[in-house]
Design a protein around this motif. Structure first.
Motif, PDB file in Angstrom:
ATOM      1  N   GLN A  71      15.734   1.988 -15.037  1.00 15.71           N
ATOM      2  CA  GLN A  71      15.688   1.336 -13.723  1.00 15.71           C
ATOM      3  C   GLN A  71      14.855   2.160 -12.737  1.00 15.71           C
ATOM      4  O   GLN A  71      14.045   1.613 -11.983  1.00 15.71           O
ATOM      5  N   GLN A  72      15.045   3.491 -12.746  1.00 13.28           N
ATOM      6  CA  GLN A  72      14.251   4.355 -11.865  1.00 13.28           C
ATOM      7  C   GLN A  72      12.776   4.304 -12.244  1.00 13.28           C
ATOM      8  O   GLN A  72      11.898   4.273 -11.370  1.00 13.28           O
ATOM      9  N   TYR A  73      12.501   4.266 -13.557  1.00 14.91           N
ATOM     10  CA  TYR A  73      11.115   4.188 -14.024  1.00 14.91           C
ATOM     11  C   TYR A  73      10.449   2.906 -13.528  1.00 14.91           C
ATOM     12  O   TYR A  73       9.329   2.923 -13.000  1.00 14.91           O
ATOM     13  N   ASN A  74      11.130   1.769 -13.705  1.00 10.91           N
ATOM     14  CA  ASN A  74      10.553   0.486 -13.249  1.00 10.91           C
ATOM     15  C   ASN A  74      10.424   0.440 -11.732  1.00 10.91           C
ATOM     16  O   ASN A  74       9.595  -0.294 -11.197  1.00 10.91           O
ATOM     17  N   LEU A  75      11.233   1.237 -11.029  1.00 15.43           N
ATOM     18  CA  LEU A  75      11.137   1.314  -9.574  1.00 15.43           C
ATOM     19  C   LEU A  75       9.795   1.909  -9.134  1.00 15.43           C
ATOM     20  O   LEU A  75       9.278   1.568  -8.068  1.00 15.43           O
ATOM     21  N   LEU A  76       9.207   2.785  -9.976  1.00 16.02           N
ATOM     22  CA  LEU A  76       7.883   3.341  -9.667  1.00 16.02           C
ATOM     23  C   LEU A  76       6.836   2.236  -9.557  1.00 16.02           C
ATOM     24  O   LEU A  76       5.909   2.312  -8.748  1.00 16.02           O
ATOM     25  N   TYR A  77       6.979   1.202 -10.384  1.00 13.91           N
ATOM     26  CA  TYR A  77       6.058   0.059 -10.333  1.00 13.91           C
ATOM     27  C   TYR A  77       6.468  -0.916  -9.226  1.00 13.91           C
ATOM     28  O   TYR A  77       5.620  -1.479  -8.539  1.00 13.91           O
ATOM     29  N   ALA A  78       7.784  -1.096  -9.062  1.00 10.88           N
ATOM     30  CA  ALA A  78       8.262  -2.054  -8.054  1.00 10.88           C
ATOM     31  C   ALA A  78       7.878  -1.603  -6.648  1.00 10.88           C
ATOM     32  O   ALA A  78       7.427  -2.407  -5.835  1.00 10.88           O
ATOM     33  N   ILE A  79       8.030  -0.288  -6.366  1.00 12.95           N
ATOM     34  CA  ILE A  79       7.730   0.184  -4.997  1.00 12.95           C
ATOM     35  C   ILE A  79       6.230   0.078  -4.712  1.00 12.95           C
ATOM     36  O   ILE A  79       5.820  -0.214  -3.587  1.00 12.95           O
ATOM     37  N   TYR A  80       5.404   0.273  -5.734  1.00 12.22           N
ATOM     38  CA  TYR A  80       3.959   0.071  -5.590  1.00 12.22           C
ATOM     39  C   TYR A  80       3.689  -1.379  -5.183  1.00 12.22           C
ATOM     40  O   TYR A  80       2.933  -1.655  -4.252  1.00 12.22           O
ATOM     41  N   ALA A  81       4.338  -2.291  -5.897  1.00 11.37           N
ATOM     42  CA  ALA A  81       4.105  -3.717  -5.641  1.00 11.37           C
ATOM     43  C   ALA A  81       4.636  -4.132  -4.271  1.00 11.37           C
ATOM     44  O   ALA A  81       3.974  -4.851  -3.521  1.00 11.37           O
ATOM     45  N   TRP A  82       5.853  -3.664  -3.927  1.00 12.66           N
ATOM     46  CA  TRP A  82       6.443  -4.037  -2.629  1.00 12.66           C
ATOM     47  C   TRP A  82       5.612  -3.491  -1.471  1.00 12.66           C
ATOM     48  O   TRP A  82       5.422  -4.164  -0.461  1.00 12.66           O
ATOM     49  N   THR A  83       5.161  -2.254  -1.603  1.00 13.40           N
ATOM     50  CA  THR A  83       4.333  -1.657  -0.544  1.00 13.40           C
ATOM     51  C   THR A  83       3.059  -2.461  -0.361  1.00 13.40           C
ATOM     52  O   THR A  83       2.666  -2.777   0.766  1.00 13.40           O
ATOM     53  N   ASN A  84       2.419  -2.782  -1.479  1.00 14.80           N
ATOM     54  CA  ASN A  84       1.225  -3.622  -1.428  1.00 14.80           C
ATOM     55  C   ASN A  84       1.502  -4.917  -0.682  1.00 14.80           C
ATOM     56  O   ASN A  84       0.717  -5.360   0.158  1.00 14.80           O
ATOM     57  N   ALA A  85       2.641  -5.527  -1.013  1.00 15.68           N
ATOM     58  CA  ALA A  85       2.982  -6.831  -0.444  1.00 15.68           C
ATOM     59  C   ALA A  85       3.040  -6.782   1.079  1.00 15.68           C
ATOM     60  O   ALA A  85       2.605  -7.713   1.763  1.00 15.68           O
ATOM     61  N   ILE A  86       3.547  -5.668   1.621  1.00 11.14           N
ATOM     62  CA  ILE A  86       3.683  -5.554   3.077  1.00 11.14           C
ATOM     63  C   ILE A  86       2.362  -5.114   3.712  1.00 11.14           C
ATOM     64  O   ILE A  86       1.883  -5.705   4.678  1.00 11.14           O
ATOM     65  N   VAL A  87       1.755  -4.070   3.129  1.00 10.33           N
ATOM     66  CA  VAL A  87       0.604  -3.427   3.771  1.00 10.33           C
ATOM     67  C   VAL A  87      -0.652  -4.295   3.728  1.00 10.33           C
ATOM     68  O   VAL A  87      -1.408  -4.344   4.705  1.00 10.33           O
ATOM     69  N   VAL A  88      -0.881  -5.010   2.618  1.00 14.28           N
ATOM     70  CA  VAL A  88      -2.166  -5.704   2.463  1.00 14.28           C
ATOM     71  C   VAL A  88      -2.367  -6.832   3.474  1.00 14.28           C
ATOM     72  O   VAL A  88      -3.509  -7.164   3.794  1.00 14.28           O
ATOM     73  N   ILE A  89      -1.284  -7.415   3.991  1.00 16.31           N
ATOM     74  CA  ILE A  89      -1.455  -8.463   5.012  1.00 16.31           C
ATOM     75  C   ILE A  89      -2.086  -7.857   6.266  1.00 16.31           C
ATOM     76  O   ILE A  89      -3.089  -8.350   6.783  1.00 16.31           O
ATOM     77  N   LEU A  90      -1.481  -6.764   6.734  1.00 20.25           N
ATOM     78  CA  LEU A  90      -2.028  -6.071   7.903  1.00 20.25           C
ATOM     79  C   LEU A  90      -3.411  -5.506   7.592  1.00 20.25           C
ATOM     80  O   LEU A  90      -4.328  -5.591   8.410  1.00 20.25           O
ATOM     81  N   ALA A  91      -3.564  -4.961   6.377  1.00 17.08           N
ATOM     82  CA  ALA A  91      -4.851  -4.366   5.976  1.00 17.08           C
ATOM     83  C   ALA A  91      -5.960  -5.399   5.993  1.00 17.08           C
ATOM     84  O   ALA A  91      -7.055  -5.148   6.514  1.00 17.08           O
ATOM     85  N   GLY A  92      -5.688  -6.590   5.435  1.00 13.89           N
ATOM     86  CA  GLY A  92      -6.698  -7.653   5.413  1.00 13.89           C
ATOM     87  C   GLY A  92      -7.145  -8.042   6.805  1.00 13.89           C
ATOM     88  O   GLY A  92      -8.342  -8.210   7.078  1.00 13.89           O
ATOM     89  N   PHE A  93      -6.179  -8.162   7.724  1.00 10.86           N
ATOM     90  CA  PHE A  93      -6.490  -8.519   9.111  1.00 10.86           C
ATOM     91  C   PHE A  93      -7.307  -7.407   9.777  1.00 10.86           C
ATOM     92  O   PHE A  93      -8.307  -7.676  10.463  1.00 10.86           O
ATOM     93  N   LEU A  94      -6.904  -6.133   9.554  1.00 10.09           N
ATOM     94  CA  LEU A  94      -7.624  -4.997  10.155  1.00 10.09           C
ATOM     95  C   LEU A  94      -9.057  -4.908   9.635  1.00 10.09           C
ATOM     96  O   LEU A  94      -9.976  -4.584  10.389  1.00 10.09           O
ATOM     97  N   ILE A  95      -9.229  -5.191   8.340  1.00  7.59           N
ATOM     98  CA  ILE A  95     -10.587  -5.143   7.755  1.00  7.59           C
ATOM     99  C   ILE A  95     -11.461  -6.222   8.392  1.00  7.59           C
ATOM    100  O   ILE A  95     -12.627  -5.987   8.726  1.00  7.59           O
ATOM    101  N   ASP A  96     -10.894  -7.436   8.569  1.00 10.60           N
ATOM    102  CA  ASP A  96     -11.642  -8.508   9.238  1.00 10.60           C
ATOM    103  C   ASP A  96     -11.995  -8.111  10.664  1.00 10.60           C
ATOM    104  O   ASP A  96     -13.065  -8.437  11.178  1.00 10.60           O
ATOM    105  N   LYS A  97     -11.069  -7.407  11.343  1.00  6.14           N
ATOM    106  CA  LYS A  97     -11.225  -7.061  12.753  1.00  6.14           C
ATOM    107  C   LYS A  97     -12.130  -5.842  12.950  1.00  6.14           C
ATOM    108  O   LYS A  97     -12.982  -5.827  13.839  1.00  6.14           O
ATOM    109  N   LEU A  98     -11.935  -4.809  12.117  1.00  8.47           N
ATOM    110  CA  LEU A  98     -12.610  -3.523  12.335  1.00  8.47           C
ATOM    111  C   LEU A  98     -13.739  -3.245  11.346  1.00  8.47           C
ATOM    112  O   LEU A  98     -14.476  -2.282  11.499  1.00  8.47           O
ATOM    113  N   GLY A  99     -13.848  -4.056  10.287  1.00  7.82           N
ATOM    114  CA  GLY A  99     -14.974  -3.930   9.376  1.00  7.82           C
ATOM    115  C   GLY A  99     -14.672  -3.192   8.083  1.00  7.82           C
ATOM    116  O   GLY A  99     -13.661  -2.507   7.951  1.00  7.82           O
TER     117      GLY A  99
END
Length: 438
Positions: free
Chosen positions: A66-94
């Motif tokens: 379970q801890q091992y699979n959490l290494l992949y899950a936290i990568y995916a969850w972080t991506n899920a949250i950060v990439v929305i803001l990241a995509g908007f910032l890239i459009d805005k700031l280049g």
């Protein structure tokens, strides 16, 4: 006088360094998959014995499944949250802002992950390694968005699927070399030095980011587009999400369900092959699991050229989903050599990636492409993160179960089948909507 940026060679040089952005980070991403035995191995092996040439105890970090699979899950969850803001910032700031920030996060995250491995047997191990994966996930998913945005700009209307296929091929080259080299490197130098080697490859990505930024800036000036791109970026608003079409949302769901059946499978594939088929060493199992990426690496560019020429991206997406069904059927219910399934999955993956991702720039405006890519990546990562957690539950939580029972592996493959069926449903709906809008 024709400016260098107007010539074909210029955009292909940009593409080469753009491809290198994610080579190292994709090498790092699946390192835990190759080293799963070491991650879940015992902290000490005082009474290890050799049976038929193999040691019955693997010294490692002492993680539960379970801890091992959490290494992949936290990568995916972080991506899920950060990439929305990241995509908007890239459009805005280049692009240049994004490429520096996110390649740096990859370096920082992979370094912290490697540092965490030095704290085995202490309470600091898991928090440090999870924080490293969190920062790494923040950088890598967002870096892919910038990479796709740069590719879409320089190849719009010119070899778009080929360019996307080549960026995918370079990413997969990192993954393939990981499956071939990481286990050998770990055997010779130990886990800590192996993980630091992965961090060093992320530094290569940061160096490429500097070159891509310079070429992108010079090229835009020579083409006289920098002012108009900045003007369009200033107009981007978060409310523009409401303007994204039904075709876009169905495409995103199709991508999510398809990838739900690939990445969570690869994360546990080495262990599955050893548990079910018995006569595979850790190295051989890693090679067989890596065949998914081998096939993708070999086919990505030629598949991109084919799709650029033929079109029919929606039909390709549906066909790939249907042809993926037998992969998990064979793995769940038969003892057909697993290499058949992993090569097969790599082939369908090549066609799916070359038909699905390059379709996004075709259904959204250029100015909001970063936001659209960010949302697509976010939803994809939500799905993968949930799938990683479900797989972790299906496979059990006790590290004392050195060999996971086959009935648990069968349930995991049925779960992968369910995701593939969902992908077929959404791709059928996508083709229906697409047909009506033509």
């Amino acid at each position: 006088m024709v400016q260098p940026a107007e010539k074909a060679y210029y955009r292909f040089v940009v593409l080469f360094f753009n491809c290198l952005l994610t080579f190292g980070s994709y090498f790092c991403f699946d390192m835990p998959s190759v080293l799963q035995d070491q991650f879940q191995g015992n902290l000490t092996c005082p009474n290890a014995t050799v049976i038929n040439g193999t040691v019955d105890c693997v010294a490692g970090l002492g993680m539960t499944p379970q801890q091992y699979n959490l290494l992949y899950a936290i990568y995916a969850w972080t991506n899920a949250i950060v990439v929305i803001l990241a995509g908007f910032l890239i459009d805005k700031l280049g692009n240049r802002f994004g490429v520096f920030l996110f390649s740096f996060l990859c370096v920082l995250g992979s370094s912290l992950f490697a540092l965490g491995s030095h704290f085995k047997g202490t309470p600091y191990l898991l928090p440090l390694m999870l924080t490293g994966r969190l920062l790494f996930g923040s950088g890598n998913g967002s870096l892919t968005i910038v990479q796709n945005r740069i590719t879409a700009f320089w190849f719009k209307g010119k070899e778009l699927a080929l360019a996307f296929g080549l960026t995918l091929a370079f990413s997969r080259l990192g993954s393939v070399l990981n499956f071939f080299l990481t286990e050998k490197f770990e055997d010779k130098f130990g886990m800590q030095w192996t993980l630091w080697g992965g961090a060093l490859l992320c530094v290569l990505g940061f160096s490429s980011a500097i070159i891509v930024s310079a070429m992108d800036k010079v090229g835009m000036k020579q083409l006289g587009l920098e002012g108009s791109m900045q003007e369009a970026s200033r107009k981007v608003r978060i409310q523009d999400v409401k303007l994204l079409s039904l075709r876009y949302w169905l495409l995103v769901l199709t991508i999510m369900f398809f990838y739900n059946g690939i990445f969570p499978f690869i994360a546990d594939a080495s262990k599955f092959i050893q548990d079910k088929y018995g006569n595979y060493s850790q190295k051989e199992a890693a090679y067989v699991a890596g065949a998914v990426y081998d096939s993708s690496l070999v086919l990505s560019a030629s598949v991109g050229i084919l799709i650029d020429y033929v079109g029919l991206r929606g039909i390709f997406a549906l066909t790939c989903a249907v042809l993926t069904l037998p992969v998990f059927g064979l793995l769940a219910f038969t003892f057909v050599p697993p290499l058949v399934s992993t090569i097969w999955l790599g082939i369908t993956y090549s066609f799916a990636a070359a038909s699905m991702w390059p379709s996004i720039p075709l259904v959204v405006p250029q100015a909001t492409l970063g936001t659209a890519m960010g949302l697509a990546t976010s939803i994809q990562m939500v799905g993968i993160g949930l799938s990683n957690l479900v797989v972790g539950q299906i496979l059990g939580t006790q590290s004392s179960e050195a060999k996971i029972p086959l009935w648990r592996w069968k349930r995991m493959m049925i779960f992968m089948l369910a995701n593939t069926v969902s992908c077929i449903v959404t791709s059928v709906l996508l083709n229906v909507v697409d047909y009506k809008q033509v």
